[in-house]
Design an enzyme around this catalytic site. Sequence first.
Site, PDB file in Angstrom:
ATOM      1  CE  LYS A  85      -4.415   0.941   2.448  1.00  0.00           C
ATOM      2  NZ  LYS A  85      -5.020   0.648   3.660  1.00  0.00           N
TER       3      LYS A  85
HETATM    4  O1  G3P Z   1      -7.696   1.385   5.521  1.00  0.00           O
HETATM    5  C1  G3P Z   1      -8.014   2.739   5.276  1.00  0.00           C
HETATM    6  C2  G3P Z   1      -9.479   3.271   5.597  1.00  0.00           C
HETATM    7  O2  G3P Z   1     -10.315   2.199   5.343  1.00  0.00           O
HETATM    8  C3  G3P Z   1      -9.380   3.928   6.632  1.00  0.00           C
HETATM    9  O3  G3P Z   1     -11.038   4.061   7.252  1.00  0.00           O
HETATM   10  O4  G3P Z   1     -12.452   4.896   8.870  1.00  0.00           O
HETATM   11  O5  G3P Z   1     -10.054   5.354   9.395  1.00  0.00           O
HETATM   12  O6  G3P Z   1     -11.390   6.567   7.436  1.00  0.00           O
HETATM   13  P1  G3P Z   1     -11.106   5.443   8.296  1.00  0.00           P
END
Ligand code: G3P
Length: 217
Positions: free
Chosen positions: A83
């Site tokens: 990533k």
């Molecule tokens: O893995 C990246 C993403 O899904 C992060 O989500 O909830 O931290 O905005 P969030």
Amino acid sequence: MKFFVDTAEIDPIKELAATGLLDGVTTNPSLIHKSGRDFMEVTKEICSIVDGPVSAEVVALDHDTMMKEAEVLRKIADNVCIKVPLTVDGLKTCKALTEDGTMVNVTLCFSANQALLAAKAGATFISPFVGRHDDNGFDGMDLIRDIRLIYDNYLFDTEILVASVRHTNHVLESAKIGADVMTAPPKVIHALFKHVLTDKGIEGFLKDWEATGQSII
Ligand code: G3P
């Protein structure tokens, strides 16, 4: 639509894998921190549970160090997907790794133009963050719609991986738009199973079954 789970916790990964609906896992530095586990160790364990892509994120900001980090990470298992952030150096790294046959997930995408760049750099997955987009006064689903349109216009192979999913409606709308993958926290995936009429139906059937006085085993 493929289902990835967005977590570095082993128990929910095992539980979802047992349902047969888990196609991959995404992690990020915040999720690794939350797990309290060693990055390499937990990533190796996740890769042994799930056959599909397991995203492990580089933390360097420059291309050369990203490549060195990716070299370490991709040795963990064949299903590791590197990533990288959506930056110039991130996309240089994306191009180099994908040309070498390594899966790359380009993360922190907040515009359709950024998604276009990632596809041109050969990304395996692009991760638009719909929840964070909503949080900032934009419509995350408009972003997914625009990326779908652009990728279809030019027949890009890059898969749209809807990330930062906060609720079941994000999953439903992403599926309607035709996103390739969604990654959600375990609680959102579990919420997809729930329906008040399913619960009510089970309750009614069990009550009537008890009244028959019979047993199956
Ligand atoms: O893995 C990246 C993403 O899904 C992060 O989500 O909830 O931290 O905005 P969030």
